[in-house]
Design a protein around this motif. Structure first.
Motif, PDB file in Angstrom:
ATOM      1  N   PHE A  42       0.837  -1.187   0.000  1.00 38.81           N
ATOM      2  CA  PHE A  42       0.000   0.000   0.000  1.00 38.81           C
ATOM      3  C   PHE A  42       0.877   1.243   0.000  1.00 38.81           C
ATOM      4  O   PHE A  42       1.858   1.332   0.726  1.00 38.81           O
ATOM      5  CB  PHE A  42      -0.921   0.012   1.228  1.00 38.81           C
ATOM      6  N   SER A  43       0.499   2.228  -0.825  1.00 40.60           N
ATOM      7  CA  SER A  43       1.248   3.480  -0.921  1.00 40.60           C
ATOM      8  C   SER A  43       0.325   4.644  -0.636  1.00 40.60           C
ATOM      9  O   SER A  43      -0.669   4.846  -1.340  1.00 40.60           O
ATOM     10  CB  SER A  43       1.841   3.625  -2.325  1.00 40.60           C
ATOM     11  N   ASP A  44       0.641   5.430   0.396  1.00 40.34           N
ATOM     12  CA  ASP A  44      -0.135   6.638   0.698  1.00 40.34           C
ATOM     13  C   ASP A  44      -0.108   7.608  -0.477  1.00 40.34           C
ATOM     14  O   ASP A  44      -1.122   8.227  -0.802  1.00 40.34           O
ATOM     15  CB  ASP A  44       0.410   7.339   1.952  1.00 40.34           C
ATOM     16  N   ASP A  45       1.052   7.733  -1.119  1.00 44.31           N
ATOM     17  CA  ASP A  45       1.183   8.648  -2.259  1.00 44.31           C
ATOM     18  C   ASP A  45       0.264   8.242  -3.402  1.00 44.31           C
ATOM     19  O   ASP A  45      -0.412   9.088  -4.002  1.00 44.31           O
ATOM     20  CB  ASP A  45       2.627   8.709  -2.752  1.00 44.31           C
ATOM     21  N   LEU A  46       0.232   6.970  -3.721  1.00 47.45           N
ATOM     22  CA  LEU A  46      -0.648   6.502  -4.805  1.00 47.45           C
ATOM     23  C   LEU A  46      -2.116   6.625  -4.416  1.00 47.45           C
ATOM     24  O   LEU A  46      -2.968   6.908  -5.265  1.00 47.45           O
ATOM     25  CB  LEU A  46      -0.321   5.059  -5.180  1.00 47.45           C
ATOM     26  N   ALA A  47      -2.421   6.420  -3.140  1.00 40.97           N
ATOM     27  CA  ALA A  47      -3.804   6.540  -2.679  1.00 40.97           C
ATOM     28  C   ALA A  47      -4.305   7.974  -2.811  1.00 40.97           C
ATOM     29  O   ALA A  47      -5.485   8.207  -3.094  1.00 40.97           O
ATOM     30  CB  ALA A  47      -3.927   6.056  -1.240  1.00 40.97           C
ATOM     31  N   GLU A  48      -3.419   8.946  -2.602  1.00 43.68           N
ATOM     32  CA  GLU A  48      -3.789  10.358  -2.713  1.00 43.68           C
ATOM     33  C   GLU A  48      -3.809  10.853  -4.160  1.00 43.68           C
ATOM     34  O   GLU A  48      -4.388  11.895  -4.446  1.00 43.68           O
ATOM     35  CB  GLU A  48      -2.824  11.205  -1.894  1.00 43.68           C
ATOM     36  N   ASP A  49      -3.180  10.118  -5.054  1.00 42.71           N
ATOM     37  CA  ASP A  49      -3.084  10.513  -6.457  1.00 42.71           C
ATOM     38  C   ASP A  49      -4.357  10.108  -7.195  1.00 42.71           C
ATOM     39  O   ASP A  49      -4.628   8.924  -7.399  1.00 42.71           O
ATOM     40  CB  ASP A  49      -1.865   9.853  -7.102  1.00 42.71           C
ATOM     41  N   ASN A  50      -5.151  11.104  -7.590  1.00 40.02           N
ATOM     42  CA  ASN A  50      -6.411  10.832  -8.282  1.00 40.02           C
ATOM     43  C   ASN A  50      -6.210  10.202  -9.654  1.00 40.02           C
ATOM     44  O   ASN A  50      -7.127   9.560 -10.187  1.00 40.02           O
ATOM     45  CB  ASN A  50      -7.234  12.115  -8.418  1.00 40.02           C
ATOM     46  N   ASP A  51      -5.042  10.380 -10.246  1.00 36.75           N
ATOM     47  CA  ASP A  51      -4.771   9.818 -11.573  1.00 36.75           C
ATOM     48  C   ASP A  51      -4.241   8.383 -11.514  1.00 36.75           C
ATOM     49  O   ASP A  51      -4.082   7.747 -12.556  1.00 36.75           O
ATOM     50  CB  ASP A  51      -3.757  10.695 -12.314  1.00 36.75           C
TER      51      ASP A  51
END
Length: 96
Positions: A42-51
């Motif tokens: 799990f990546s917080d950065d990817l979770a926050e990235d809408n794209d």
């Protein structure tokens, strides 16, 4: 002096430095590379990235074993079978 040799006082300092950095004297161990592993985490950065299509990122790890130098064998797949420590670190750290 013989090429590649150390004076005893330099060796003592080297051993002290290793003990301070690693908690053990590394000169008594052999390193055996065991393999690499790619793991989706799990990546917080990817979770926050809408794209982003996924919240999972790829983490890459290296596994290696420290074997006592006197019992390590290049003929044994894992180097040794007693008195060893297995370690996992990030590939980036391993390649430094």
């Amino acid at each position: 002096p013989v090429a590649g040799s150390r004076r005893l006082d330099q060796q003592a300092q080297y051993d002290d430095d290793q003990m301070q950095q690693y908690g053990i004297q590394m000169s008594g161990f052999a390193l055996k590379y065991l393999g690499c592993q790619n793991i989706h985490t799990f990546s917080d950065d990817l979770a926050e990235d809408n794209d982003s299509d996924s919240v999972l990122g790829m983490d890459r790890f290296v596994t290696f074993r420290l074997c006592p130098r006197e019992t390590c064998s290049s003929y044994y797949e894992y180097g040794c079978d007693a008195g060893f420590g297995d370690y996992v670190i990030s590939m980036e750290e391993y390649l430094e």
